[in-house]
Design an enzyme around this catalytic site. Sequence first.
Site, PDB file in Angstrom:
ATOM      1  N   ASP A   1     -13.507 -26.318  37.297  1.00 36.31           N
ATOM      2  CA  ASP A   1     -12.891 -26.962  38.692  1.00 36.31           C
ATOM      3  C   ASP A   1     -14.192 -27.962  39.082  1.00 36.31           C
ATOM      4  O   ASP A   1     -13.962 -28.782  39.869  1.00 36.31           O
ATOM      5  CB  ASP A   1     -12.894 -26.141  39.757  1.00 36.31           C
TER       6      ASP A   1
ATOM      7  N   GLU B   1      -2.363 -30.023  39.681  1.00 36.63           N
ATOM      8  CA  GLU B   1      -1.281 -29.001  40.295  1.00 36.63           C
ATOM      9  C   GLU B   1      -1.526 -28.679  41.702  1.00 36.63           C
ATOM     10  O   GLU B   1      -0.605 -28.013  42.267  1.00 36.63           O
ATOM     11  CB  GLU B   1      -1.762 -27.774  39.278  1.00 36.63           C
TER      12      GLU B   1
END
Lengths: 421, 421
Positions: A144, A247
């Site tokens: 991330d 997403e």
Amino acid sequence: MAKRNAFYAQSGGVTAVINATAAGVIEAAREHGDRIGKVYAGRDGIIGALTEDLIDTSQESDEAIAALKHTPGGAFGSCRYKLKSLEENRAEYERLIEVFKAHNIGYFFYNGGGDSADTCLKVSQLSETMGYPIQAIHVPKTVDNDLPITDTCPGFGSVAKYIAVSTLEASLDVMSMARTSTKVFVLEVMGRHAGWIAAAGGLAGKTDEEPPHVILFPEIAFDREKFLAKVDQAVKDYGYCTVVVSEGTRDAEGNFLADAGSVDAFGHKQLGGVGPVIADMVKSALGHKYHWAVADYLQRSARHLASETDLQQAVAVGRAAVEMALAGKNSVMPAIKRLSDAPYSWEIDEAPLAEVANVEKKMPREFISEDGFGITDAGRAYLAPLIQGEAYPPYNSEGLPEYVQLRNVAVDKKLDTFKLR
Amino acid sequence: MAKRNAFYAQSGGVTAVINATAAGVIEAAREHGDRIGKVYAGRDGIIGALTEDLIDTSQESDEAIAALKHTPGGAFGSCRYKLKSLEENRAEYERLIEVFKAHNIGYFFYNGGGDSADTCLKVSQLSETMGYPIQAIHVPKTVDNDLPITDTCPGFGSVAKYIAVSTLEASLDVMSMARTSTKVFVLEVMGRHAGWIAAAGGLAGKTDEEPPHVILFPEIAFDREKFLAKVDQAVKDYGYCTVVVSEGTRDAEGNFLADAGSVDAFGHKQLGGVGPVIADMVKSALGHKYHWAVADYLQRSARHLASETDLQQAVAVGRAAVEMALAGKNSVMPAIKRLSDAPYSWEIDEAPLAEVANVEKKMPREFISEDGFGITDAGRAYLAPLIQGEAYPPYNSEGLPEYVQLRNVAVDKKLDTFKLR
């Protein structure tokens, strides 16, 4: 100083290079056998410490440990298990220290993201008050890319490379057939909270004409009309349109687009992710034939296409963690410090855990183009070095990568069973 | 014999190595400059011939043509445009021959699957009756691997390698986190009519314990109860389950599972493919946390992970096509003939087009395990050699593959406009 053992655990989502960090830790520890005894690894991460399920890494050969550098996944197992606050579940922290004490563990290397940095810090603090001081070093890892202070997080560069290359390749495919077939291709990528991975798709092309033509970031509220107009224009101008969608893309009200789609015959929420939702929106509004892909775990496990830069950094933070421990440091994290963009140069710096724990690094707005659909030169300058270099795994004669499986021999237990909540 | 020009076109879905075949054709033709004039390529495939939109490949450097060997997509454009039967649309065939005649084209190299083999054959036949004989050579290509006679179809081996490696990598990821996170991972792969690509996923592991634990083939009617029992057992035995599902999986009535899912708020058919349908079925019935990936175009454009075997065969069929043409052959296809499995050896053979056109090679039942969820030793022996060897593209200093973009200079038109239907 008496020799003490070390404990290493992997936390949260694994990456293509988290095992390279493990190799860095274990190799550096082996080089300092005069001061560090054994390196124990937690089976399934911190759960292994809580349940006293320790793996004796000294049972693995030097070759097996070296092979971790080219093996994706989590070699000792990882877990999603967030320790509660000290107030809520002090027993878990005390158990950790009890296990460490029982196995003469004086060094705690916790390889993870923001949550694990927090755990690491708390273990260190509590161990002091309990009279069994542990040197707790957090070792950064997360696809991330959202840890503060460090220039990047090991694991991210390889996902970024995979997404950039895949965006380029799929776009060449679509471009060559757009006249009679698919005109809009949608690639859904990870990044629930931050658009770093989506941004990496932007490295596939440099001009407006080159793909991707549209990137959808979680940081930018989704505007249906603007998006459709952008796609329509790309199809008109270039014959096709490649969309990279995170997403975590949301609308102006903060709702995930992935939740906005269909319900099945039983009334269940739709099965797909945001990729098919976006693709269907294009089809309904513009009528273009579409295809969509969802890379999911393929992107974060794609060791076959790892970034050499990422690999080097993954090993380096592992080694640095051990060196920091030996230098008497505590509650710190080895961080990557960027010295220059081009050529990219970096060194390992030291970050205090108190400044790392629970801080999320968002993508700066100046990395996203004004219209919200692309990356800027500043964003490119930041991202580009992270995907440099190709670190291929060795392959066997059958055409498959030679990923190592460790023996993962358990250490004899010395304590009573601990019940996980 | 007077020099005649050649025409080359790409047909249908492109692959990671179709351009390598183009390079084989063009390089071999250049080596025979005494007998073959220019190689013209159809812009967007056969449409380029119908519309007299020819690309002069002699304008490309030797280096650019060589770079096609490591560039995915279709360098001249491809199309999904099936010529109708001679009876239905004789005008199209006549137009092709008119264009060939106007540009002194005596060799027709058509690079595609079953449909294009049929077109190739018809062009050859009609050209005879029209008094302008064309030597028509079909050059095999299709990720679907469904052409008869040839051992395999260039393009398939690279998809197979991508799916095998991706299945292995994602499974290492899932396995390491299954205790507290995802237990069932579903990877949807291409293959609407045949399970060759799904079968390739089976190369990731050899034992029952190794992934994938379940493969769903279009050839085997989907049995919900048997499937769920198999998944449940894998989770019990190994802690997790990897499922590779072909997009063409159907139930006993022949309905695609991909069509069986949800409808959105407007009553549209569901957006997802079979991957999310299967994953949701597992969740509903067994309650396991799941993830799913849909590789879509990523799998067939993944030149970064091409099979060296596949690449060699792709170049070889292109070269052989030119050699066959120069040997006076007509209505044939270079086919790959397997001489042995291990070590894999092969040579180029000649297949009559009449035996290739419109014949679909299904996967033999003996390649699928008795329970229908895996591949047999025979299947493995067939598939394994096709993914051997790694043929990496060169990368630039920015960490991206150096894929070539041709200049694609148009040849001056000589005829009136032809209206496509």
